[in-house]
Design a protein around this motif. Structure first.
Motif, mmCIF file in Angstrom:
data_model
loop_
_atom_site.group_PDB
_atom_site.id
_atom_site.type_symbol
_atom_site.label_atom_id
_atom_site.label_comp_id
_atom_site.label_asym_id
_atom_site.label_seq_id
_atom_site.Cartn_x
_atom_site.Cartn_y
_atom_site.Cartn_z
ATOM 1 N N ASP A 40 0.844 -1.201 0.000
ATOM 2 C CA ASP A 40 0.000 0.000 0.000
ATOM 3 C C ASP A 40 0.878 1.251 0.000
ATOM 4 O OD1 ASP A 40 -2.222 -1.677 0.283
ATOM 5 O OD2 ASP A 40 -2.150 -1.562 2.466
ATOM 6 N N GLN A 41 1.886 1.227 0.852
ATOM 7 C CA GLN A 41 2.763 2.390 0.969
ATOM 8 C C GLN A 41 3.616 2.558 -0.286
ATOM 9 O OE1 GLN A 41 4.838 2.396 4.756
ATOM 10 N NE2 GLN A 41 3.078 1.451 5.745
ATOM 11 N N LEU A 42 4.049 1.447 -0.861
ATOM 12 C CA LEU A 42 4.817 1.538 -2.099
ATOM 13 C C LEU A 42 3.974 2.181 -3.199
ATOM 14 C CD1 LEU A 42 7.530 0.867 -3.419
ATOM 15 C CD2 LEU A 42 6.560 -1.331 -4.117
ATOM 16 N N ASP A 43 2.702 1.787 -3.300
ATOM 17 C CA ASP A 43 1.806 2.397 -4.289
ATOM 18 C C ASP A 43 1.673 3.895 -4.047
ATOM 19 O OD1 ASP A 43 1.325 -0.071 -5.459
ATOM 20 O OD2 ASP A 43 -0.563 -0.412 -4.404
ATOM 21 N N ARG A 44 1.504 4.276 -2.770
ATOM 22 C CA ARG A 44 1.293 5.687 -2.438
ATOM 23 C C ARG A 44 2.514 6.523 -2.795
ATOM 24 N NH1 ARG A 44 1.039 5.494 3.048
ATOM 25 N NH2 ARG A 44 -0.977 4.478 2.808
ATOM 26 N N TYR A 45 3.699 6.033 -2.452
ATOM 27 C CA TYR A 45 4.897 6.820 -2.703
ATOM 28 C C TYR A 45 5.312 6.776 -4.171
ATOM 29 C CZ TYR A 45 5.508 8.077 2.131
ATOM 30 O OH TYR A 45 5.329 8.639 3.376
ATOM 31 N N GLU A 46 4.977 5.708 -4.864
ATOM 32 C CA GLU A 46 5.226 5.706 -6.304
ATOM 33 C C GLU A 46 4.348 6.758 -6.984
ATOM 34 O OE1 GLU A 46 5.247 2.935 -10.325
ATOM 35 O OE2 GLU A 46 4.513 2.059 -8.441
ATOM 36 N N ALA A 47 3.090 6.864 -6.567
ATOM 37 C CA ALA A 47 2.197 7.861 -7.155
ATOM 38 C C ALA A 47 2.738 9.278 -6.938
ATOM 39 C CB ALA A 47 0.800 7.726 -6.560
ATOM 40 N N TYR A 65 5.923 10.058 -6.509
ATOM 41 C CA TYR A 65 7.108 10.152 -7.358
ATOM 42 C C TYR A 65 6.715 10.418 -8.814
ATOM 43 C CZ TYR A 65 10.897 8.186 -10.241
ATOM 44 O OH TYR A 65 11.850 7.976 -11.196
ATOM 45 N N ARG A 66 5.726 9.689 -9.325
ATOM 46 C CA ARG A 66 5.293 9.896 -10.710
ATOM 47 C C ARG A 66 4.765 11.313 -10.910
ATOM 48 N NH1 ARG A 66 8.145 6.000 -12.825
ATOM 49 N NH2 ARG A 66 7.545 3.899 -12.124
ATOM 50 N N GLY A 67 4.194 11.883 -9.871
ATOM 51 C CA GLY A 67 3.646 13.230 -9.972
ATOM 52 C C GLY A 67 4.706 14.302 -10.188
ATOM 53 N N PHE A 68 5.968 13.978 -9.869
ATOM 54 C CA PHE A 68 7.050 14.941 -10.076
ATOM 55 C C PHE A 68 7.518 14.989 -11.528
ATOM 56 C CE2 PHE A 68 8.122 13.989 -5.436
ATOM 57 C CZ PHE A 68 7.449 15.118 -4.991
ATOM 58 N N SER A 69 7.087 14.007 -12.334
ATOM 59 C CA SER A 69 7.465 13.957 -13.757
ATOM 60 C C SER A 69 8.974 14.028 -13.942
ATOM 61 C CB SER A 69 6.767 15.087 -14.540
ATOM 62 O OG SER A 69 5.368 14.940 -14.470
ATOM 63 N N MET A 70 9.690 13.241 -13.183
ATOM 64 C CA MET A 70 11.142 13.182 -13.318
ATOM 65 C C MET A 70 11.566 11.719 -13.399
ATOM 66 S SD MET A 70 12.520 14.021 -9.449
ATOM 67 C CE MET A 70 11.780 15.649 -9.373
ATOM 68 N N ASP A 71 12.652 11.476 -14.090
ATOM 69 C CA ASP A 71 13.186 10.119 -14.220
ATOM 70 C C ASP A 71 14.446 10.003 -13.375
ATOM 71 O OD1 ASP A 71 11.233 9.244 -16.032
ATOM 72 O OD2 ASP A 71 12.298 10.196 -17.691
ATOM 73 N N ARG A 72 14.382 9.159 -12.356
ATOM 74 C CA ARG A 72 15.557 8.898 -11.526
ATOM 75 C C ARG A 72 15.787 7.394 -11.578
ATOM 76 N NH1 ARG A 72 16.503 13.702 -7.708
ATOM 77 N NH2 ARG A 72 18.150 12.392 -6.875
ATOM 78 N N PRO A 73 16.815 6.946 -12.306
ATOM 79 C CA PRO A 73 17.004 5.513 -12.563
ATOM 80 C C PRO A 73 17.058 4.652 -11.306
ATOM 81 C CG PRO A 73 18.415 6.812 -13.996
ATOM 82 C CD PRO A 73 17.790 7.774 -13.040
ATOM 83 N N ILE A 130 11.658 9.710 -1.444
ATOM 84 C CA ILE A 130 10.536 10.459 -1.996
ATOM 85 C C ILE A 130 10.179 11.631 -1.081
ATOM 86 C CG2 ILE A 130 8.162 10.339 -2.811
ATOM 87 C CD1 ILE A 130 10.358 8.760 -4.434
ATOM 88 N N MET A 131 10.274 11.424 0.235
ATOM 89 C CA MET A 131 10.032 12.533 1.167
ATOM 90 C C MET A 131 11.013 13.674 0.907
ATOM 91 S SD MET A 131 9.399 10.528 4.763
ATOM 92 C CE MET A 131 8.311 9.104 4.836
ATOM 93 N N CYS A 132 12.255 13.334 0.595
ATOM 94 C CA CYS A 132 13.245 14.368 0.279
ATOM 95 C C CYS A 132 12.832 15.137 -0.977
ATOM 96 C CB CYS A 132 14.621 13.737 0.077
ATOM 97 S SG CYS A 132 15.369 13.065 1.578
ATOM 98 N N LEU A 133 12.324 14.415 -1.979
ATOM 99 C CA LEU A 133 11.857 15.099 -3.188
ATOM 100 C C LEU A 133 10.674 16.011 -2.884
ATOM 101 C CD1 LEU A 133 12.005 12.273 -5.906
ATOM 102 C CD2 LEU A 133 13.706 14.042 -5.394
ATOM 103 N N ILE A 134 9.807 15.588 -1.977
ATOM 104 C CA ILE A 134 8.680 16.435 -1.571
ATOM 105 C C ILE A 134 9.200 17.729 -0.957
ATOM 106 C CG2 ILE A 134 6.731 16.614 0.022
ATOM 107 C CD1 ILE A 134 6.363 13.565 -0.299
ATOM 108 N N MET A 135 10.225 17.599 -0.106
ATOM 109 C CA MET A 135 10.816 18.781 0.518
ATOM 110 C C MET A 135 11.406 19.720 -0.533
ATOM 111 S SD MET A 135 10.490 18.540 3.849
ATOM 112 C CE MET A 135 10.312 17.372 5.187
ATOM 113 N N TYR A 136 12.110 19.130 -1.499
ATOM 114 C CA TYR A 136 12.706 19.966 -2.547
ATOM 115 C C TYR A 136 11.626 20.667 -3.364
ATOM 116 C CZ TYR A 136 14.782 21.553 -6.811
ATOM 117 O OH TYR A 136 15.156 22.342 -7.862
ATOM 118 N N GLN A 137 10.556 19.917 -3.669
ATOM 119 C CA GLN A 137 9.478 20.512 -4.454
ATOM 120 C C GLN A 137 8.860 21.704 -3.729
ATOM 121 O OE1 GLN A 137 8.901 19.733 -7.432
ATOM 122 N NE2 GLN A 137 6.841 20.384 -8.017
#
Length: 332
Positions: A160-167, A169-177, A289-296
């Protein structure tokens, strides 16, 4: 007298008598929507008590994953019944208390700053005990009877949490390999879920009150939910919560073996280190992903503080941790 002090004084005098006094009220922490205040309670012919008020004055419901302060207090009280080291809940506020979404708890002496806990001589005797004590505390948390929990406490398992955080991440429209690799690996290796228990949700350095003897209290239950007990065991092992002491997998102060031994000694299941690996990797992904949220938040100037930008940069650290975990490297 401020409106807050006046409302708190009315509550205290209603509960403890008209001669009760609120003294030395000090703002400790909190952002725009949530506050923490320390104060002293003086009741005639009784010793001075140190108390903590936690409140969200402008909201009655939680935002995001947070469960709200009233439910948080209910969960803390339920955990106390199994012997979990937690602050005593003194009062859970109702609307007529005029304090917002709030509760009052006893003050617990100690330290929460990881840098001090991991390095200061004052905690030299505590550090070797902490991993075992954390395992004991987790077992007691996971033993809380479901009937003692709020009926609407969220249920959330690993996928459940993986789905939530993937969503997110996808919302940032960035590719991080590395995050793409981690998502694939986590889905391919996801373990079957265990029976649901209470999960603290943020059991780590920073949310643990530590004194010279070790663990004094488990704090900050705002992410509590029902889920897989291995989530707590894996989260405290995430490298970001070791604060530079990489070789001590549990919080920078102890070993996973000691954590699991304490867990079993206090009635928890018998787990092996490999049982925690997937949840540690999930934790590292979530933190990235939390770090990306902070950056955003910094980038769009929703919160232009330099702290947000600094945390945002740490997404790369989470990527390194994920690669080490996927490759099975020591001290990952």
């Amino acid at each position: 007298m401020t409106a807050l002090t006046a409302a708190l004084t009315r509550l205290i005098q209603t509960r403890f008598g008209p001669s009760a006094e609120v003294r030395e009220m000090t703002r400790l922490s909190g952002g725009a929507s949530q506050e923490t205040w320390g104060f002293s309670l003086q009741v005639p012919e009784e010793a001075l008590r140190q108390l903590i008020l936690r409140r969200a004055p402008f909201q009655s419901a939680a935002k995001g994953e947070a469960i709200g302060l009233v439910r948080e207090a209910q969960v803390i009280a339920a955990a106390a019944q199994t012997g979990t080291p937690v602050p005593e809940i003194v009062h859970v506020c109702s609307p007529e208390d005029d304090l917002g979404d709030a509760f009052i708890m006893a003050h617990v002496a100690g330290q929460t700053i990881a840098r001090k806990i991991l390095r200061d001589e004052e905690y030299s005797l505590a550090r070797p005990r902490l991993a075992f004590q954390c395992g004991e505390a987790m077992a007691k948390i996971h033993a809380v009877a479901p009937d003692n929990l709020p009926s609407d406490l969220p249920v959330s398992h690993g996928l459940d949490q993986l789905d939530r955080y993937e969503a997110i991440y996808r919302g940032f429209s960035m590719d991080r390999p590395v995050f793409e690799l981690a998502l694939s690996w986590l889905r391919q290796h996801a373990p079957a879920p265990l029976p649901t228990t209470l999960v603290h949700g943020d059991f780590r350095n920073g949310n643990l009150m530590v004194n010279e003897n070790g663990l004094a209290a488990v704090l900050d239950w705002e992410l509590a939910h029902q889920g897989d007990p291995r989530e707590d065991l894996g989260w405290i092992c995430v490298n970001s919560w070791r604060f530079g002491v990489r070789d001590k997998k549990v919080g920078g102060f102890g070993s996973l073996e000691d954590l699991l031994a304490g867990y079993q000694a206090s009635g928890g299941q018998s787990f092996e280190p490999k049982d925690v690996d997937w949840f540690q990797a999930l934790g590292s992904f979530k933190w990235g992903i939390m770090c990306l949220i902070m950056y955003q938040a910094f980038a769009i100037k929703a919160d232009p503080s330099i702290e947000r930008a600094m945390i945002g940069r740490r997404a790369s650290e989470a990527e390194i941790d994920l690669l080490n975990l996927i490759e099975g490297r020591p001290h990952a």
